[in-house]
Motif scaffolding. Structure first.
Motif, PDB file in Angstrom:
ATOM      1  N   ALA A  72       0.736  -1.312   0.030  1.00 24.04           N
ATOM      2  CA  ALA A  72      -0.175   0.099   0.000  1.00 24.04           C
ATOM      3  C   ALA A  72       0.849   1.276   0.108  1.00 24.04           C
ATOM      4  N   GLN A  73       1.830   1.088   0.755  1.00 19.08           N
ATOM      5  CA  GLN A  73       2.854   2.532   0.875  1.00 19.08           C
ATOM      6  C   GLN A  73       3.330   2.725  -0.498  1.00 19.08           C
ATOM      7  N   ALA A  74       3.840   1.747  -1.191  1.00 16.60           N
ATOM      8  CA  ALA A  74       4.414   1.788  -2.616  1.00 16.60           C
ATOM      9  C   ALA A  74       3.481   2.472  -3.355  1.00 16.60           C
ATOM     10  N   HIS A  75       2.082   2.083  -3.280  1.00 16.10           N
ATOM     11  CA  HIS A  75       1.329   2.604  -4.248  1.00 16.10           C
ATOM     12  C   HIS A  75       0.820   4.265  -3.832  1.00 16.10           C
ATOM     13  N   TYR A  76       0.925   4.531  -2.441  1.00 11.98           N
ATOM     14  CA  TYR A  76       0.548   5.939  -2.078  1.00 11.98           C
ATOM     15  C   TYR A  76       2.000   6.772  -2.621  1.00 11.98           C
ATOM     16  N   THR A  77       2.953   6.179  -2.343  1.00  9.36           N
ATOM     17  CA  THR A  77       4.073   7.006  -2.820  1.00  9.36           C
ATOM     18  C   THR A  77       4.107   7.235  -4.271  1.00  9.36           C
ATOM     19  N   VAL A  78       3.910   6.433  -4.973  1.00  9.35           N
ATOM     20  CA  VAL A  78       3.894   6.610  -6.490  1.00  9.35           C
ATOM     21  C   VAL A  78       2.659   7.576  -7.001  1.00  9.35           C
ATOM     22  N   ALA A  79       1.664   7.474  -6.071  1.00  8.13           N
ATOM     23  CA  ALA A  79       0.673   8.283  -6.517  1.00  8.13           C
ATOM     24  C   ALA A  79       0.615   9.810  -6.208  1.00  8.13           C
ATOM     25  N   SER A  80       1.432   9.973  -4.983  1.00  2.25           N
ATOM     26  CA  SER A  80       1.898  11.275  -4.579  1.00  2.25           C
ATOM     27  C   SER A  80       2.896  11.861  -5.672  1.00  2.25           C
ATOM     28  N   LEU A  81       3.806  11.068  -6.040  1.00  2.00           N
ATOM     29  CA  LEU A  81       4.927  11.747  -6.960  1.00  2.00           C
ATOM     30  C   LEU A  81       4.104  12.025  -8.206  1.00  2.00           C
ATOM     31  N   ILE A  82       3.166  11.164  -8.805  1.00  2.00           N
ATOM     32  CA  ILE A  82       2.355  11.485  -9.952  1.00  2.00           C
ATOM     33  C   ILE A  82       1.762  12.978  -9.811  1.00  2.00           C
ATOM     34  N   ALA A  83       1.051  13.038  -8.574  1.00  2.00           N
ATOM     35  CA  ALA A  83       0.260  14.141  -8.163  1.00  2.00           C
ATOM     36  C   ALA A  83       1.070  15.438  -8.323  1.00  2.00           C
ATOM     37  N   ALA A  84       2.085  15.115  -7.936  1.00  3.35           N
ATOM     38  CA  ALA A  84       3.106  16.405  -7.435  1.00  3.35           C
ATOM     39  C   ALA A  84       3.587  16.944  -8.859  1.00  3.35           C
ATOM     40  N   GLN A  85       3.249  16.351 -10.052  1.00  2.00           N
ATOM     41  CA  GLN A  85       4.042  16.827 -11.215  1.00  2.00           C
ATOM     42  C   GLN A  85       3.170  18.381 -11.567  1.00  2.00           C
ATOM     43  N   PRO A  86       3.971  18.939 -12.289  1.00  2.72           N
ATOM     44  CA  PRO A  86       3.230  20.083 -13.006  1.00  2.72           C
ATOM     45  C   PRO A  86       1.808  20.124 -13.530  1.00  2.72           C
ATOM     46  N   ARG A  87       0.763  21.154 -13.365  1.00  5.22           N
ATOM     47  CA  ARG A  87      -0.307  20.993 -13.926  1.00  5.22           C
ATOM     48  C   ARG A  87      -0.443  20.644 -15.139  1.00  5.22           C
ATOM     49  N   HIS A  88       0.284  21.074 -16.022  1.00  6.02           N
ATOM     50  CA  HIS A  88       0.296  21.014 -17.538  1.00  6.02           C
ATOM     51  C   HIS A  88       0.610  19.452 -17.808  1.00  6.02           C
ATOM     52  N   THR A  89       0.990  18.730 -16.949  1.00  4.87           N
ATOM     53  CA  THR A  89       1.459  17.483 -17.103  1.00  4.87           C
ATOM     54  C   THR A  89      -0.007  16.712 -17.468  1.00  4.87           C
ATOM     55  N   PHE A  90      -1.020  17.086 -16.822  1.00  4.06           N
ATOM     56  CA  PHE A  90      -2.443  16.372 -16.754  1.00  4.06           C
ATOM     57  C   PHE A  90      -3.434  16.933 -17.781  1.00  4.06           C
ATOM     58  N   ALA A 182      13.197  13.806 -19.517  1.00  8.30           N
ATOM     59  CA  ALA A 182      13.200  12.288 -19.332  1.00  8.30           C
ATOM     60  C   ALA A 182      11.595  11.963 -18.522  1.00  8.30           C
ATOM     61  N   THR A 183      11.379  10.674 -19.287  1.00  9.85           N
ATOM     62  CA  THR A 183       9.832  10.194 -18.800  1.00  9.85           C
ATOM     63  C   THR A 183      10.299   9.156 -17.862  1.00  9.85           C
ATOM     64  N   ILE A 184       9.440   9.127 -16.740  1.00  8.57           N
ATOM     65  CA  ILE A 184       9.402   8.408 -15.566  1.00  8.57           C
ATOM     66  C   ILE A 184       8.474   7.121 -15.938  1.00  8.57           C
ATOM     67  N   ASP A 185       8.763   5.902 -15.871  1.00  7.54           N
ATOM     68  CA  ASP A 185       8.112   4.763 -16.089  1.00  7.54           C
ATOM     69  C   ASP A 185       7.346   4.459 -14.511  1.00  7.54           C
ATOM     70  N   TRP A 186       6.137   5.082 -14.361  1.00  6.19           N
ATOM     71  CA  TRP A 186       5.583   5.020 -13.079  1.00  6.19           C
ATOM     72  C   TRP A 186       5.392   3.547 -12.497  1.00  6.19           C
ATOM     73  N   GLY A 187       5.023   2.779 -13.611  1.00  3.26           N
ATOM     74  CA  GLY A 187       4.571   1.443 -13.351  1.00  3.26           C
ATOM     75  C   GLY A 187       5.925   0.525 -12.769  1.00  3.26           C
ATOM     76  N   GLN A 188       7.076   0.888 -13.632  1.00  2.00           N
ATOM     77  CA  GLN A 188       8.061   0.105 -13.128  1.00  2.00           C
ATOM     78  C   GLN A 188       8.480   0.612 -11.643  1.00  2.00           C
ATOM     79  N   LEU A 189       8.498   1.617 -11.573  1.00  2.00           N
ATOM     80  CA  LEU A 189       8.730   2.409 -10.250  1.00  2.00           C
ATOM     81  C   LEU A 189       7.772   1.650  -9.292  1.00  2.00           C
ATOM     82  N   LEU A 190       6.640   1.703  -9.343  1.00  2.00           N
ATOM     83  CA  LEU A 190       5.752   1.165  -8.277  1.00  2.00           C
ATOM     84  C   LEU A 190       6.192  -0.382  -8.150  1.00  2.00           C
ATOM     85  N   ALA A 191       6.541  -1.104  -9.414  1.00  2.00           N
ATOM     86  CA  ALA A 191       6.881  -2.535  -8.823  1.00  2.00           C
ATOM     87  C   ALA A 191       8.225  -2.549  -8.193  1.00  2.00           C
ATOM     88  N   ASP A 192       9.327  -1.683  -8.477  1.00  2.00           N
ATOM     89  CA  ASP A 192      10.472  -1.602  -7.543  1.00  2.00           C
ATOM     90  C   ASP A 192      10.263  -1.535  -6.094  1.00  2.00           C
TER      91      ASP A 192
END
Length: 221
Positions: A72-90, A182-192
């Motif tokens: 669960a912590q891994a999922h929460y961390t990745v979700a927070s990192l994704i959300a912390a990206q600049p607004r234009h990312t979304f 550079a693009t972050i592979d969030w799925g692989q980071l979550l797995a790691d």
């Protein structure tokens, strides 16, 4: 189905699950600024921290059933990192692309292990793009603002971390990467992150090897 064929099939389904989580979080951030703010507030927070409480409503439906706290912590961390990206990312994406991706995921998950699926799964590489590779790409990117020495210091710091440490230090590393293309592979980071308690040595080695492979090839060029 043989064990040999089942392994890539299982890996494919696992990676599809992680990719679906990432896409769902990105959708939340794109459609609901309040949800994005709530997820962003969880940076560097434990699951039981008061700042993480608003995240439970958003992320609990997206977590694997009966997952342990580390997962669960891994999922929460990745979700927070994704959300912390600049607004234009979304920025909104074409509906057709989103529908196509959903259909592909559905087909992957519903396929019952036919020979065609096993053959397709066998072609999938064992890993996505590691964070070490991402740091390497950040160094060699055209007009990159990240020096190799800074990226090297960062990856050496990350790969020495305990489970708690990797969750604490990732946000700063991700911020460095965001200054480049550079693009972050969030799925692989979550797995790691999920596997870090059991495979930190192997994951660290892969990150380091990917980083030096990319930066070394650039030096030769």
């Amino acid at each position: 189905m043989t064990t040999h064929a089942a392994e890539p099939n299982k890996r494919h389904k696992t990676r599809t699950t992680y990719a679906t989580f990432v896409r769902d979080v990105e959708h939340l951030c794109r459609e609901d600024p309040g949800a994005r703010a709530a997820l962003r507030s969880g940076l560097r927070r434990d699951l039981d921290h008061p700042r993480a409480r608003p995240m439970h409503r958003l992320l609990t439906p997206l977590l694997p059933e009966q997952c342990d706290d580390r997962t669960a912590q891994a999922h929460y961390t990745v979700a927070s990192l994704i959300a912390a990206q600049p607004r234009h990312t979304f920025a909104p994406e074409p509906n057709d692309d989103e529908a196509t991706a959903a259909e592909q995921d559905e087909q992957l998950l519903e396929n019952g292990g036919e020979p065609a699926e096993a053959a397709a799964s066998a072609e999938i590489p064992p890993y996505g793009t590691s964070f070490g590779a991402t740091l390497g790409q950040a160094v060699i990117a055209k007009g990159a603002s990240m020096r190799k020495s800074a990226a090297e210091s960062r990856i050496n710091l990350l790969t020495r971390q305990s489970l708690r440490g990797i969750h604490l230090h990732l946000p700063a590393a991700v911020n460095q990467v965001r200054t480049t293309d550079a693009t972050i592979d969030w799925g692989q980071l979550l797995a790691d992150l999920i596997n870090w308690p059991y495979q930190s040595g192997r994951i660290s080695r892969r990150w380091l090897q990917d980083f030096y492979r990319i930066t070394a090839s650039a030096d030769k060029g």
